[in-house]
Design an enzyme around this catalytic site. Sequence first.
Site, PDB file in Angstrom:
ATOM      1  N   THR A 126      24.789  45.278 -63.207  1.00 21.34           N
ATOM      2  CA  THR A 126      25.791  45.551 -62.167  1.00 21.34           C
ATOM      3  C   THR A 126      26.836  44.443 -62.064  1.00 21.34           C
ATOM      4  OG1 THR A 126      24.064  46.687 -60.928  1.00 21.34           O
ATOM      5  CG2 THR A 126      26.047  46.107 -59.707  1.00 21.34           C
ATOM      6  N   GLU A 127      28.066  44.874 -61.803  1.00 27.66           N
ATOM      7  CA  GLU A 127      29.163  43.924 -61.582  1.00 27.66           C
ATOM      8  C   GLU A 127      29.861  44.274 -60.272  1.00 27.66           C
ATOM      9  OE1 GLU A 127      31.806  43.679 -64.896  1.00 27.66           O
ATOM     10  OE2 GLU A 127      30.160  43.225 -66.293  1.00 27.66           O
ATOM     11  N   GLY A 131      29.301  49.403 -60.407  1.00 28.87           N
ATOM     12  CA  GLY A 131      27.918  49.614 -59.947  1.00 28.87           C
ATOM     13  C   GLY A 131      27.378  50.881 -60.577  1.00 28.87           C
ATOM     14  N   SER A 132      27.577  52.013 -59.887  1.00 25.97           N
ATOM     15  CA  SER A 132      27.137  53.290 -60.455  1.00 25.97           C
ATOM     16  C   SER A 132      27.881  53.574 -61.750  1.00 25.97           C
ATOM     17  CB  SER A 132      27.398  54.425 -59.458  1.00 25.97           C
ATOM     18  OG  SER A 132      26.746  54.162 -58.233  1.00 25.97           O
ATOM     19  N   ILE A 157      21.754  40.558 -58.678  1.00 27.09           N
ATOM     20  CA  ILE A 157      20.757  40.443 -59.739  1.00 27.09           C
ATOM     21  C   ILE A 157      19.423  39.953 -59.179  1.00 27.09           C
ATOM     22  CG2 ILE A 157      20.234  39.402 -61.989  1.00 27.09           C
ATOM     23  CD1 ILE A 157      22.618  41.530 -61.804  1.00 27.09           C
ATOM     24  N   ARG A 267      -1.840  54.715 -28.785  1.00 25.52           N
ATOM     25  CA  ARG A 267      -0.834  54.733 -27.724  1.00 25.52           C
ATOM     26  C   ARG A 267      -1.047  55.957 -26.818  1.00 25.52           C
ATOM     27  NH1 ARG A 267       2.564  51.866 -24.549  1.00 25.52           N
ATOM     28  NH2 ARG A 267       4.446  53.043 -24.048  1.00 25.52           N
ATOM     29  N   GLU A 362      18.385  50.663 -58.945  1.00 29.74           N
ATOM     30  CA  GLU A 362      17.966  51.481 -60.099  1.00 29.74           C
ATOM     31  C   GLU A 362      18.581  52.884 -60.044  1.00 29.74           C
ATOM     32  OE1 GLU A 362      14.574  51.060 -62.288  1.00 29.74           O
ATOM     33  OE2 GLU A 362      14.011  49.100 -61.511  1.00 29.74           O
ATOM     34  N   THR A 364      21.476  54.992 -57.379  1.00 29.55           N
ATOM     35  CA  THR A 364      21.386  55.491 -56.000  1.00 29.55           C
ATOM     36  C   THR A 364      20.815  56.919 -55.992  1.00 29.55           C
ATOM     37  OG1 THR A 364      23.583  56.493 -56.060  1.00 29.55           O
ATOM     38  CG2 THR A 364      23.485  54.162 -55.401  1.00 29.55           C
ATOM     39  N   SER A 365      20.504  57.399 -54.802  1.00 30.61           N
ATOM     40  CA  SER A 365      19.989  58.778 -54.705  1.00 30.61           C
ATOM     41  C   SER A 365      21.048  59.788 -55.137  1.00 30.61           C
ATOM     42  CB  SER A 365      19.515  59.066 -53.276  1.00 30.61           C
ATOM     43  OG  SER A 365      18.338  58.335 -53.017  1.00 30.61           O
TER      44      SER A 365
HETATM   45  C1  LIG Z   1      18.796  44.235 -53.410  1.00 24.77           C
HETATM   46  C2  LIG Z   1      19.456  44.717 -54.643  1.00 24.77           C
HETATM   47  C3  LIG Z   1      18.876  44.429 -55.881  1.00 24.77           C
HETATM   48  C4  LIG Z   1      19.517  44.850 -57.047  1.00 24.77           C
HETATM   49  N1  LIG Z   1      18.992  44.470 -58.266  1.00 24.77           N
HETATM   50  C5  LIG Z   1      19.729  44.669 -59.384  1.00 24.77           C
HETATM   51  C6  LIG Z   1      19.347  44.080 -60.632  1.00 24.77           C
HETATM   52  O1  LIG Z   1      18.319  43.410 -60.738  1.00 24.77           O
HETATM   53  N2  LIG Z   1      20.156  44.265 -61.706  1.00 24.77           N
HETATM   54  C7  LIG Z   1      21.311  44.991 -61.642  1.00 24.77           C
HETATM   55  O2  LIG Z   1      21.997  45.106 -62.660  1.00 24.77           O
HETATM   56  N3  LIG Z   1      21.708  45.576 -60.461  1.00 24.77           N
HETATM   57  C8  LIG Z   1      20.956  45.413 -59.345  1.00 24.77           C
HETATM   58  N4  LIG Z   1      21.358  45.964 -58.138  1.00 24.77           N
HETATM   59  C9  LIG Z   1      22.580  46.763 -58.088  1.00 24.77           C
HETATM   60  C10 LIG Z   1      22.345  48.232 -57.748  1.00 24.77           C
HETATM   61  O3  LIG Z   1      21.764  48.893 -58.815  1.00 24.77           O
HETATM   62  C11 LIG Z   1      23.696  48.815 -57.355  1.00 24.77           C
HETATM   63  O4  LIG Z   1      24.011  48.298 -56.082  1.00 24.77           O
HETATM   64  C12 LIG Z   1      23.697  50.332 -57.338  1.00 24.77           C
HETATM   65  O5  LIG Z   1      23.570  50.834 -58.632  1.00 24.77           O
HETATM   66  C13 LIG Z   1      24.946  50.928 -56.722  1.00 24.77           C
HETATM   67  O6  LIG Z   1      26.105  50.313 -57.200  1.00 24.77           O
HETATM   68  P1  LIG Z   1      27.181  49.787 -56.128  1.00 24.77           P
HETATM   69  O7  LIG Z   1      26.460  48.930 -55.160  1.00 24.77           O
HETATM   70  O8  LIG Z   1      28.321  49.185 -56.851  1.00 24.77           O
HETATM   71  O9  LIG Z   1      27.646  51.073 -55.376  1.00 24.77           O
HETATM   72  P2  LIG Z   1      28.802  52.105 -55.845  1.00 24.77           P
HETATM   73  O10 LIG Z   1      28.584  52.500 -57.242  1.00 24.77           O
HETATM   74  O11 LIG Z   1      30.115  51.532 -55.453  1.00 24.77           O
HETATM   75  O12 LIG Z   1      28.472  53.341 -54.925  1.00 24.77           O
HETATM   76  C14 LIG Z   1      28.889  53.425 -53.556  1.00 24.77           C
HETATM   77  C15 LIG Z   1      28.445  54.798 -53.048  1.00 24.77           C
HETATM   78  O13 LIG Z   1      29.113  55.823 -53.783  1.00 24.77           O
HETATM   79  C16 LIG Z   1      28.147  56.695 -54.368  1.00 24.77           C
HETATM   80  N5  LIG Z   1      28.647  57.135 -55.672  1.00 24.77           N
HETATM   81  C17 LIG Z   1      29.148  56.381 -56.687  1.00 24.77           C
HETATM   82  N6  LIG Z   1      29.502  57.147 -57.705  1.00 24.77           N
HETATM   83  C18 LIG Z   1      29.223  58.419 -57.373  1.00 24.77           C
HETATM   84  C19 LIG Z   1      29.344  59.680 -58.015  1.00 24.77           C
HETATM   85  N7  LIG Z   1      29.818  59.795 -59.262  1.00 24.77           N
HETATM   86  N8  LIG Z   1      28.964  60.784 -57.342  1.00 24.77           N
HETATM   87  C20 LIG Z   1      28.443  60.697 -56.100  1.00 24.77           C
HETATM   88  N9  LIG Z   1      28.284  59.529 -55.433  1.00 24.77           N
HETATM   89  C21 LIG Z   1      28.671  58.416 -56.062  1.00 24.77           C
HETATM   90  C22 LIG Z   1      26.879  55.881 -54.483  1.00 24.77           C
HETATM   91  O14 LIG Z   1      25.720  56.700 -54.541  1.00 24.77           O
HETATM   92  C23 LIG Z   1      26.946  55.052 -53.217  1.00 24.77           C
HETATM   93  O15 LIG Z   1      26.485  55.807 -52.135  1.00 24.77           O
HETATM   94  C24 LIG Z   1      20.704  45.595 -56.967  1.00 24.77           C
HETATM   95  C25 LIG Z   1      21.262  45.908 -55.723  1.00 24.77           C
HETATM   96  C26 LIG Z   1      20.679  45.453 -54.573  1.00 24.77           C
HETATM   97  C27 LIG Z   1      21.340  45.742 -53.253  1.00 24.77           C
END
Ligand SMILES: Cc1cc2nc3c(=O)[nH]c(=O)nc-3n(C[C@H](O)[C@H](O)[C@H](O)COP(=O)(O)OP(=O)(O)OC[C@H]3O[C@@H](n4cnc5c(N)ncnc54)[C@H](O)[C@@H]3O)c2cc1C
Length: 392
Positions: A126-127, A131-132, A157, A267, A362, A364-365
């Site tokens: 992730t950067e 993200g996604s 990370i 309770r 890993e 998002t939902s």
């Molecule tokens: C505590 C924690 C630990 C983590 N550990 C790691 C790690 O070890 N290594 C690593 O590489 N990453 C890690 N991550 C990153 C994590 O995998 C990302 O935060 C996640 O994949 C979402 O990316 P984003 O935060 O940029 O959200 P975004 O991608 O910006 O998404 C924002 C919202 O938009 C939604 N969305 C985005 N695209 C779409 C689409 N095409 N259709 C519908 N909805 C969409 C998403 O579901 C979300 O609700 C970690 C994150 C956290 C918070």
Amino acid sequence: MVDFTLTDEQKDLREMAHNFADKEIRPVAWEYDRDSTWPQEIVEKAWEVGLMNAELPEEYGGPELDMLSGCLIEEEMGWGCSGIGTSLMANGLAATPVILGGSEEIKKKYLGMLTEEPKLASFALTEPDAGSDVGGMKTRAVKQGDKYVISGSKCFITNGSHADWYTVYAKTDPDAGHRGISAFVVPKEAGVVVDKKEDKLGQRASDTALISFDEVEVPADHLLGEENKGFKLAMMTLDRTRPGVSAMAVGIGRAAFEFAADYSKERVQFGVPIAMHQAIQFMIADMATKLEAARLLVYKSAVLLDQGQRNTLASSHAKRFAADSAMEVAVDAVQVYGGYGFIKEYPVEKLMRDAKIMQLYEGTSQIQRLVIAREVLMPRRIEEPSKVGVAA
Ligand SMILES: Cc1cc2nc3c(=O)[nH]c(=O)nc-3n(C[C@H](O)[C@H](O)[C@H](O)COP(=O)(O)OP(=O)(O)OC[C@H]3O[C@@H](n4cnc5c(N)ncnc54)[C@H](O)[C@@H]3O)c2cc1C
């Protein structure tokens, strides 16, 4: 015929993991959550008793457990404290691309590091702006002679501040989207900088860091698999790690369910334990059903891998349903506790905060639903990983 019976070895392993979670993790979990304490001594103990690095092959010193056994451990860790559990389990995420794509020498060196000592590795995909949508990453790896020079930054990370090495994804062909990504092993000492430790809503005992690479050099043999095939490696990795992370979600939900069920019997309101009120009983019943269904999806997604079958759809079903169920169950556990559920002196608000991350990391939902929709609408061959992103 479908047989849900665990082997004696699996039952023993689950019991061992449960006892560890009960004796070593639970007693400190709420304090570590409050103070956001890094659980170094628990990492060392878990490594000592063999609860870490479950998937590492025997030839590099690991126990090479089957995927289902790994899930049994992860559920118990999630039950104990998923923040501490995430710290213990993150090596698997970093090690899987090395197992899948590393040369013999790289495997010996980097997987061996994890089995010889309680060391940690991180998965850096992730950067800040990717993200996604992993294909939008900006980190670059440029080949110069017999080395690659890596520059960029990775956010969120897990174990980032404590890792000895990182699996890093970077663009080797910046104009090719997800087809221009390659994966590398990068040792910390090559010059990885930890810029910031995040202060989080939940899983506060886990370390989540922003890290950066400023012209960090690694030998060319630290490339994992082929150049520009890193995205496929990341997707194959997540197919293998999502069963475990889903099991951890089941563990969080199970903990919340147990607290809520016990509390409902103690309770008393309107002259009877609140468990006598049908509205509470139905909530408890729905919690139990969600957990049971989530666990079955987890087991299926793990067993498919153990049978050498593709599990992309099953692992996204498991991750989506287990994560959403953990969240729903934890929210309902707070409801069963009433006002006390909102108070930090009681156990369930932590579980509600912890559960939230399961719907985010890993993939998002929403991203799991995209994978599921694509898999059911347009089934495809294993050689073509999805363009839908996913981070870890
Ligand atoms: C505590 C924690 C630990 C983590 N550990 C790691 C790690 O070890 N290594 C690593 O590489 N990453 C890690 N991550 C990153 C994590 O995998 C990302 O935060 C996640 O994949 C979402 O990316 P984003 O935060 O940029 O959200 P975004 O991608 O910006 O998404 C924002 C919202 O938009 C939604 N969305 C985005 N695209 C779409 C689409 N095409 N259709 C519908 N909805 C969409 C998403 O579901 C979300 O609700 C970690 C994150 C956290 C918070």
